[in-house]
Design a protein around this motif. Structure first.
Motif, PDB file in Angstrom:
ATOM      1  N   ALA A 108     -15.105  62.196  80.967  1.00  0.00           N
ATOM      2  CA  ALA A 108     -15.934  62.406  79.777  1.00  0.00           C
ATOM      3  C   ALA A 108     -17.054  61.370  79.675  1.00  0.00           C
ATOM      4  N   CYS A 109     -16.867  60.232  80.318  1.00  0.00           N
ATOM      5  CA  CYS A 109     -17.869  59.155  80.267  1.00  0.00           C
ATOM      6  C   CYS A 109     -18.507  58.905  81.630  1.00  0.00           C
ATOM      7  N   GLY A 110     -18.319  59.838  82.575  1.00  0.00           N
ATOM      8  CA  GLY A 110     -18.918  59.685  83.891  1.00  0.00           C
ATOM      9  C   GLY A 110     -18.208  58.676  84.767  1.00  0.00           C
ATOM     10  N   LEU A 111     -16.948  58.381  84.482  1.00  0.00           N
ATOM     11  CA  LEU A 111     -16.166  57.423  85.269  1.00  0.00           C
ATOM     12  C   LEU A 111     -15.190  58.182  86.159  1.00  0.00           C
ATOM     13  N   THR A 112     -14.566  57.476  87.088  1.00  0.00           N
ATOM     14  CA  THR A 112     -13.606  58.130  87.975  1.00  0.00           C
ATOM     15  C   THR A 112     -12.164  57.756  87.672  1.00  0.00           C
ATOM     16  N   VAL A 113     -11.931  56.579  87.097  1.00  0.00           N
ATOM     17  CA  VAL A 113     -10.569  56.154  86.763  1.00  0.00           C
ATOM     18  C   VAL A 113     -10.544  55.610  85.334  1.00  0.00           C
ATOM     19  N   PRO A 114      -9.428  55.823  84.638  1.00  0.00           N
ATOM     20  CA  PRO A 114      -9.344  55.271  83.279  1.00  0.00           C
ATOM     21  C   PRO A 114      -9.110  53.766  83.312  1.00  0.00           C
ATOM     22  N   ALA A 115      -9.376  53.134  82.197  1.00  0.00           N
ATOM     23  CA  ALA A 115      -9.119  51.703  82.060  1.00  0.00           C
ATOM     24  C   ALA A 115      -7.614  51.452  82.034  1.00  0.00           C
ATOM     25  N   LEU A 116      -7.225  50.259  82.393  1.00  0.00           N
ATOM     26  CA  LEU A 116      -5.828  49.869  82.348  1.00  0.00           C
ATOM     27  C   LEU A 116      -5.356  49.881  80.895  1.00  0.00           C
ATOM     28  N   HIS A 117      -4.190  50.422  80.646  1.00  0.00           N
ATOM     29  CA  HIS A 117      -3.603  50.485  79.298  1.00  0.00           C
ATOM     30  C   HIS A 117      -4.515  51.214  78.315  1.00  0.00           C
ATOM     31  N   SER A 118      -5.017  52.369  78.703  1.00  0.00           N
ATOM     32  CA  SER A 118      -5.956  53.095  77.845  1.00  0.00           C
ATOM     33  C   SER A 118      -5.311  54.290  77.161  1.00  0.00           C
ATOM     34  N   GLY A 119      -4.008  54.274  76.996  1.00  0.00           N
ATOM     35  CA  GLY A 119      -3.317  55.374  76.342  1.00  0.00           C
ATOM     36  C   GLY A 119      -2.275  54.876  75.366  1.00  0.00           C
ATOM     37  N   ALA A 120      -1.708  55.817  74.614  1.00  0.00           N
ATOM     38  CA  ALA A 120      -0.678  55.468  73.643  1.00  0.00           C
ATOM     39  C   ALA A 120       0.142  56.698  73.294  1.00  0.00           C
ATOM     40  N   GLN A 121       1.337  56.447  72.754  1.00  0.00           N
ATOM     41  CA  GLN A 121       2.214  57.510  72.269  1.00  0.00           C
ATOM     42  C   GLN A 121       2.507  57.248  70.801  1.00  0.00           C
ATOM     43  N   TYR A 122       2.554  58.318  70.031  1.00  0.00           N
ATOM     44  CA  TYR A 122       2.821  58.202  68.604  1.00  0.00           C
ATOM     45  C   TYR A 122       3.897  59.191  68.192  1.00  0.00           C
ATOM     46  N   ALA A 123       4.722  58.784  67.251  1.00  0.00           N
ATOM     47  CA  ALA A 123       5.650  59.671  66.560  1.00  0.00           C
ATOM     48  C   ALA A 123       5.179  59.702  65.114  1.00  0.00           C
ATOM     49  N   VAL A 124       4.802  60.897  64.635  1.00  0.00           N
ATOM     50  CA  VAL A 124       4.229  61.029  63.299  1.00  0.00           C
ATOM     51  C   VAL A 124       5.107  61.980  62.488  1.00  0.00           C
ATOM     52  N   GLY A 125       5.480  61.553  61.283  1.00  0.00           N
ATOM     53  CA  GLY A 125       6.290  62.381  60.407  1.00  0.00           C
ATOM     54  C   GLY A 125       5.490  63.536  59.826  1.00  0.00           C
ATOM     55  N   SER A 126       6.171  64.485  59.215  1.00  0.00           N
ATOM     56  CA  SER A 126       5.501  65.661  58.656  1.00  0.00           C
ATOM     57  C   SER A 126       4.569  65.298  57.501  1.00  0.00           C
ATOM     58  N   ASP A 127       4.749  64.100  56.922  1.00  0.00           N
ATOM     59  CA  ASP A 127       3.863  63.645  55.849  1.00  0.00           C
ATOM     60  C   ASP A 127       2.624  62.923  56.389  1.00  0.00           C
ATOM     61  N   GLY A 128       2.502  62.830  57.715  1.00  0.00           N
ATOM     62  CA  GLY A 128       1.350  62.177  58.325  1.00  0.00           C
ATOM     63  C   GLY A 128       1.519  60.685  58.524  1.00  0.00           C
ATOM     64  N   ARG A 129       2.691  60.157  58.196  1.00  0.00           N
ATOM     65  CA  ARG A 129       2.945  58.725  58.343  1.00  0.00           C
ATOM     66  C   ARG A 129       3.389  58.428  59.772  1.00  0.00           C
ATOM     67  N   ILE A 130       2.822  57.384  60.361  1.00  0.00           N
ATOM     68  CA  ILE A 130       3.191  56.984  61.715  1.00  0.00           C
ATOM     69  C   ILE A 130       4.568  56.328  61.672  1.00  0.00           C
ATOM     70  N   LEU A 131       5.505  56.902  62.424  1.00  0.00           N
ATOM     71  CA  LEU A 131       6.866  56.391  62.453  1.00  0.00           C
ATOM     72  C   LEU A 131       7.079  55.412  63.608  1.00  0.00           C
ATOM     73  N   ARG A 132       6.351  55.657  64.688  1.00  0.00           N
ATOM     74  CA  ARG A 132       6.465  54.772  65.847  1.00  0.00           C
ATOM     75  C   ARG A 132       5.202  54.879  66.682  1.00  0.00           C
ATOM     76  N   ARG A 133       4.790  53.739  67.236  1.00  0.00           N
ATOM     77  CA  ARG A 133       3.623  53.686  68.114  1.00  0.00           C
ATOM     78  C   ARG A 133       3.995  52.859  69.335  1.00  0.00           C
ATOM     79  N   LEU A 134       3.587  53.347  70.505  1.00  0.00           N
ATOM     80  CA  LEU A 134       3.817  52.612  71.738  1.00  0.00           C
ATOM     81  C   LEU A 134       2.569  52.729  72.587  1.00  0.00           C
ATOM     82  N   ARG A 135       1.815  51.636  72.660  1.00  0.00           N
ATOM     83  CA  ARG A 135       0.607  51.611  73.480  1.00  0.00           C
ATOM     84  C   ARG A 135       0.994  51.317  74.919  1.00  0.00           C
ATOM     85  N   ASP A 136       0.217  51.864  75.859  1.00  0.00           N
ATOM     86  CA  ASP A 136       0.483  51.592  77.270  1.00  0.00           C
ATOM     87  C   ASP A 136       0.475  50.092  77.504  1.00  0.00           C
TER      88      ASP A 136
END
Length: 190
Positions: A108-136
């Protein structure tokens, strides 16, 4: 007299500092929530076949909450790699929780590889509140370390020694043949 006039503004300023500052919506980091395997099965890509895709409000709200937390506010000066449209998203819903996986899309930015630790995982409740976050790159608190066993005692005289092959059977490749010394141009080795 001048001191009295100075004391009132100083007292008001000090009282303002004692007031608690507002914080963003509270979220918990519930390590008991285990993230699903986002890449365990192929995902259906939106718009891949031109088919219709339907997202409910809970999924959309979870995506917005996760993206806002991970990528922060967006404006015209936001760098390409930090823009929401420069990321790929995977969503899995289980037991009333929406799991969101975000990864930088370098193309999307004209690059070939993503940056190190450029992702994350989230667990979000039905009310929109973040229950857990784990960044790469962050340790996963839900994974319990396993016992490696009793171990092997290494004598102090052997600590740091690397002249022999680790298991004694195959010599290390850099010890097999003489090679040029980069500093002197001469040969060294066995």
């Amino acid at each position: 007299m001048a001191t009295k006039h100075f004391m009132i503004p100083a007292a008001l300023l000090l009282a303002g500092c004692l007031r608690s500052t507002p914080t963003r919506d509270a979220w918990t980091n519930d390590a008991s929530i285990e993230f699903p395997h986002f890449f365990g099965q192929p995902a259906v890509e939106v718009g891949a076949d031109g088919g219709t895709v339907e997202l409910n409000g809970t999924v959309l709200h979870a995506l917005e909450a996760a993206a806002a937390d991970f990528l922060g506010p967006q404006d015209a000066n936001t760098p390409c790699v930090d823009r929401r449209e420069s990321h790929r998203y995977r969503v899995i819903q289980r037991q009333g929780i929406t799991f969101v996986r975000m990864d930088e899309d370098p193309r999307a930015c004209g690059l070939t590889v993503p940056a190190l630790h450029s992702g994350a995982q989230y667990a979000v409740g039905s009310d929109g509140r973040i229950l857990r976050r784990l960044r790469d790159g962050e340790p996963d608190g839900s994974l319990m370390p396993t016992d490696a066993g009793p171990g092997i005692l290494v004598p102090t005289s052997e600590v740091g020694r690397s002249f022999d092959a680790p298991d004694g059977s195959v010599p290390l490749p850099f010890l097999q043949a003489p090679s040029l010394d980069a500093g002197t141009g001469g040969r060294h080795g066995p």
